[in-house]
Design a protein around this motif. Structure first.
Motif, PDB file in Angstrom:
ATOM      1  N   ILE A  85     -26.929   7.541  22.862  1.00  0.00           N
ATOM      2  CA  ILE A  85     -27.819   7.969  21.786  1.00  0.00           C
ATOM      3  C   ILE A  85     -28.346   9.358  22.115  1.00  0.00           C
ATOM      4  O   ILE A  85     -28.714   9.633  23.255  1.00  0.00           O
ATOM      5  N   LEU A  86     -28.361  10.228  21.120  1.00  0.00           N
ATOM      6  CA  LEU A  86     -28.864  11.593  21.261  1.00  0.00           C
ATOM      7  C   LEU A  86     -28.114  12.334  22.368  1.00  0.00           C
ATOM      8  O   LEU A  86     -26.890  12.379  22.364  1.00  0.00           O
ATOM      9  N   GLY A  87     -28.806  12.851  23.376  1.00  0.00           N
ATOM     10  CA  GLY A  87     -28.166  13.696  24.371  1.00  0.00           C
ATOM     11  C   GLY A  87     -27.193  12.988  25.282  1.00  0.00           C
ATOM     12  O   GLY A  87     -26.278  13.617  25.833  1.00  0.00           O
ATOM     13  N   THR A  88     -27.352  11.672  25.482  1.00  0.00           N
ATOM     14  CA  THR A  88     -26.440  10.975  26.386  1.00  0.00           C
ATOM     15  C   THR A  88     -25.027  10.896  25.839  1.00  0.00           C
ATOM     16  O   THR A  88     -24.078  10.669  26.600  1.00  0.00           O
ATOM     17  N   LYS A  89     -24.841  11.089  24.539  1.00  0.00           N
ATOM     18  CA  LYS A  89     -23.494  11.056  23.955  1.00  0.00           C
ATOM     19  C   LYS A  89     -22.581  12.088  24.605  1.00  0.00           C
ATOM     20  O   LYS A  89     -21.371  11.882  24.691  1.00  0.00           O
ATOM     21  N   GLU A  90     -23.150  13.210  25.013  1.00  0.00           N
ATOM     22  CA  GLU A  90     -22.320  14.287  25.553  1.00  0.00           C
ATOM     23  C   GLU A  90     -21.918  14.055  26.997  1.00  0.00           C
ATOM     24  O   GLU A  90     -21.005  14.703  27.503  1.00  0.00           O
ATOM     25  N   ILE A  91     -22.583  13.149  27.674  1.00  0.00           N
ATOM     26  CA  ILE A  91     -22.227  12.802  29.047  1.00  0.00           C
ATOM     27  C   ILE A  91     -21.297  11.605  29.082  1.00  0.00           C
ATOM     28  O   ILE A  91     -20.361  11.544  29.884  1.00  0.00           O
ATOM     29  N   LEU A  92     -21.540  10.649  28.192  1.00  0.00           N
ATOM     30  CA  LEU A  92     -20.826   9.373  28.230  1.00  0.00           C
ATOM     31  C   LEU A  92     -19.577   9.433  27.364  1.00  0.00           C
ATOM     32  O   LEU A  92     -19.653   9.338  26.144  1.00  0.00           O
ATOM     33  N   GLU A  93     -18.446   9.596  28.002  1.00  0.00           N
ATOM     34  CA  GLU A  93     -17.170   9.665  27.306  1.00  0.00           C
ATOM     35  C   GLU A  93     -16.193   8.686  27.928  1.00  0.00           C
ATOM     36  O   GLU A  93     -16.271   8.376  29.119  1.00  0.00           O
ATOM     37  N   ALA A  94     -15.256   8.204  27.122  1.00  0.00           N
ATOM     38  CA  ALA A  94     -14.231   7.285  27.621  1.00  0.00           C
ATOM     39  C   ALA A  94     -13.444   7.959  28.739  1.00  0.00           C
ATOM     40  O   ALA A  94     -13.087   9.134  28.643  1.00  0.00           O
ATOM     41  N   GLY A  95     -13.157   7.202  29.786  1.00  0.00           N
ATOM     42  CA  GLY A  95     -12.413   7.737  30.914  1.00  0.00           C
ATOM     43  C   GLY A  95     -13.217   8.632  31.813  1.00  0.00           C
ATOM     44  O   GLY A  95     -12.659   9.331  32.659  1.00  0.00           O
ATOM     45  N   ARG A  96     -14.547   8.629  31.649  1.00  0.00           N
ATOM     46  CA  ARG A  96     -15.413   9.497  32.454  1.00  0.00           C
ATOM     47  C   ARG A  96     -16.359   8.691  33.337  1.00  0.00           C
ATOM     48  O   ARG A  96     -17.432   9.142  33.681  1.00  0.00           O
ATOM     49  N   GLY A  97     -15.981   7.475  33.672  1.00  0.00           N
ATOM     50  CA  GLY A  97     -16.785   6.689  34.595  1.00  0.00           C
ATOM     51  C   GLY A  97     -17.874   5.872  33.954  1.00  0.00           C
ATOM     52  O   GLY A  97     -18.795   5.434  34.652  1.00  0.00           O
ATOM     53  N   ALA A  98     -17.804   5.642  32.634  1.00  0.00           N
ATOM     54  CA  ALA A  98     -18.860   4.905  31.946  1.00  0.00           C
ATOM     55  C   ALA A  98     -18.278   3.930  30.936  1.00  0.00           C
ATOM     56  O   ALA A  98     -17.207   4.174  30.353  1.00  0.00           O
ATOM     57  N   LEU A  99     -18.985   2.839  30.709  1.00  0.00           N
ATOM     58  CA  LEU A  99     -18.721   1.915  29.614  1.00  0.00           C
ATOM     59  C   LEU A  99     -19.873   2.042  28.637  1.00  0.00           C
ATOM     60  O   LEU A  99     -21.034   1.860  29.018  1.00  0.00           O
ATOM     61  N   VAL A 100     -19.575   2.379  27.408  1.00  0.00           N
ATOM     62  CA  VAL A 100     -20.602   2.611  26.396  1.00  0.00           C
ATOM     63  C   VAL A 100     -20.778   1.351  25.563  1.00  0.00           C
ATOM     64  O   VAL A 100     -19.796   0.745  25.121  1.00  0.00           O
ATOM     65  N   SER A 101     -22.024   0.979  25.348  1.00  0.00           N
ATOM     66  CA  SER A 101     -22.343  -0.240  24.604  1.00  0.00           C
ATOM     67  C   SER A 101     -23.252   0.079  23.430  1.00  0.00           C
ATOM     68  O   SER A 101     -24.032   1.026  23.468  1.00  0.00           O
ATOM     69  N   GLU A 102     -23.149  -0.733  22.403  1.00  0.00           N
ATOM     70  CA  GLU A 102     -24.180  -0.729  21.374  1.00  0.00           C
ATOM     71  C   GLU A 102     -25.457  -1.315  21.973  1.00  0.00           C
ATOM     72  O   GLU A 102     -25.422  -1.931  23.048  1.00  0.00           O
ATOM     73  N   GLU A 103     -26.564  -1.155  21.268  1.00  0.00           N
ATOM     74  CA  GLU A 103     -27.801  -1.753  21.756  1.00  0.00           C
ATOM     75  C   GLU A 103     -27.817  -3.237  21.377  1.00  0.00           C
ATOM     76  O   GLU A 103     -28.609  -3.704  20.563  1.00  0.00           O
ATOM     77  N   ASP A 104     -26.920  -3.943  22.008  1.00  0.00           N
ATOM     78  CA  ASP A 104     -26.747  -5.375  21.817  1.00  0.00           C
ATOM     79  C   ASP A 104     -26.710  -6.005  23.202  1.00  0.00           C
ATOM     80  O   ASP A 104     -25.826  -5.679  24.006  1.00  0.00           O
ATOM     81  N   ALA A 105     -27.648  -6.888  23.491  1.00  0.00           N
ATOM     82  CA  ALA A 105     -27.793  -7.401  24.853  1.00  0.00           C
ATOM     83  C   ALA A 105     -26.552  -8.141  25.327  1.00  0.00           C
ATOM     84  O   ALA A 105     -26.165  -8.032  26.496  1.00  0.00           O
ATOM     85  N   ASP A 106     -25.895  -8.899  24.438  1.00  0.00           N
ATOM     86  CA  ASP A 106     -24.691  -9.637  24.842  1.00  0.00           C
ATOM     87  C   ASP A 106     -23.552  -8.682  25.183  1.00  0.00           C
ATOM     88  O   ASP A 106     -22.865  -8.855  26.198  1.00  0.00           O
ATOM     89  N   GLU A 107     -23.340  -7.667  24.352  1.00  0.00           N
ATOM     90  CA  GLU A 107     -22.271  -6.704  24.611  1.00  0.00           C
ATOM     91  C   GLU A 107     -22.551  -5.923  25.893  1.00  0.00           C
ATOM     92  O   GLU A 107     -21.665  -5.733  26.736  1.00  0.00           O
TER      93      GLU A 107
END
Length: 394
Positions: free
Chosen positions: A318-340
């Protein structure tokens, strides 16, 4: 070039703005440029840290902010009357970092010193104010934040924002001043070599215990109750999972109460602020997964700090973190859903091979965000602003 930095917060007050200023000033000084920081006087200690004298920091008489034990309100008169003492040092620029006393005092100093002003818009205040002024209706607090942004940005010669997302926000507000996207970046020499075993031993955490980590202020806008919901789901699969919260802030009592309500006392460890010269690096290195869900970050420096240590990240984007969190860059991105979100965290906690792969990707990605490169971009902006200022005086 000699730059006067003015801010309503600075170390020993720990937050992203303090870190950003120190990182930028350190890189500018390494490149041969002078700097002085004007910041509040906190007294002898804040958060248990002793204030060192000197080191290019001018401390201004300040008073406590009501209902906020961490921050101080600088004397506007104290800032404004610095011009005679500072004039002899020959400053080329005033760089303002916060929109309170520092903004108005910094503008007065710049006028008296005859130099231009650059202002960094570090914080998405629209999403902050309602947490700290709860009696103000949210719609009204947003209007106030937007009006302040337009008014203040219009008085600077250039505005720096740490992400393209925040640039879009300011444009939507109607800010017409020149905007330049320049993230803070990381001094990579500081963010390698942490000793995770040492951190675990210090806090009595067994070597094999799965550890999720959050680093940052324990503040209402950081969406930390959501991380507790995630933890509650993760422990159903891994009952021994531990969430370490490294930071301090006004939401600690509320968050502690929520921990008790969810019966998570054995799964949560508050460690407070950690020394950035070793203890914090050890803390990052001890983690299996870094978790983050703030809705208000303008860049998310702690994400890069974790990645530089080779720690994979699970986070919302969300907001500025979108530019850091990219596929294949060491992160898993989630919706704001606790189960996911919990599913992503568990997939890393239960699969060491995948965790190590994402950690290696994260370390590689973090190296592209060097503070040295970002300082060069800031120097280019300073040069442009000085040239325009000299042209306007002719």
């Amino acid at each position: 070039m000699r730059i006067l930095h003015v801010s309503d917060v600075y170390f020993p007050r720990v937050n992203g703005v303090s870190t950003s200023i120190r990182t930028l000033v350190g890189q500018l000084e390494a490149k041969g440029h002078g700097a002085t920081i004007v910041a509040p006087r906190y007294g002898r200690t804040v958060n248990g840290s002793h204030i060192a004298a000197g080191n290019g920091v001018v401390r201004i008489r300040s008073r406590r902010v009501p209902n906020d034990p961490e921050d101080r309100w600088m004397s506007l008169r104290g800032v404004s009357r610095l011009d005679e003492a500072l004039d002899a040092r020959g400053y080329d620029m005033v760089h303002v970092h916060t929109p309170f006393v520092a903004h108005y005092g910094g503008l007065r100093l710049a006028r008296r010193l005859g130099v231009p002003v650059v202002e960094t818009y570090h914080t998405f205040f629209e999403e902050y104010l309602h947490h700290y002024v709860p009696l103000l209706p949210r719609s009204l607090s947003r209007g106030v934040a937007r009006w302040m942004a337009r008014s203040q940005c219009g008085r600077a010669d250039a505005i720096v924002v740490p992400s393209s997302a925040l640039e879009r926000v300011l444009r939507e507000y109607g800010v017409g001043a020149p905007l330049r996207v320049i993230p803070t970046g990381l001094d990579l020499t500081e963010w390698v070599g942490g000793d995770g075993r040492r951190f675990r031993a210090r806090h009595g955490i067994p070597p094999g215990r799965p550890l999720m980590l959050y680093v940052g202020r324990i503040a209402f806008e950081k969406n930390l109750p959501f991380l507790l919901e995630v933890l509650d789901r993760v422990r159903r699969e891994r009952s021994d999972v531990l969430l370490v919260l490294a930071g301090q802030g006004p939401a600690v009592p509320d968050l502690s109460r929520r921990v008790r309500q969810l019966d998570l006392e054995r799964n949560v460890l508050f460690v407070g602020y950690l020394d950035r010269d070793g203890a914090l690096q050890d803390c990052y290195a001890a983690a299996d997964v870094f978790v983050f869900a703030s809705r208000t970050e303008t860049q998310g420096l702690v994400l890069l700090e974790a990645m530089a240590q080779g720690v994979p990240v699970v986070s919302t984007a969300i907001l500025g973190t979108k530019e850091i969190l990219e596929a294949g860059r060491g992160a898993l991105v989630s919706e704001e859903d606790a189960d996911e979100f919990a599913g992503h965290a568990l997939s890393l906690l239960l699969d060491r091979g995948r965790r190590e792969l994402l950690g290696a990707e994260a370390a590689c990605w973090a190296r592209r965000w060097s503070s040295q490169a970002m300082a060069e971009r800031m120097l280019e902006l300073y040069a442009d602003v000085r040239a325009r200022h000299r042209g306007a005086l002719r």
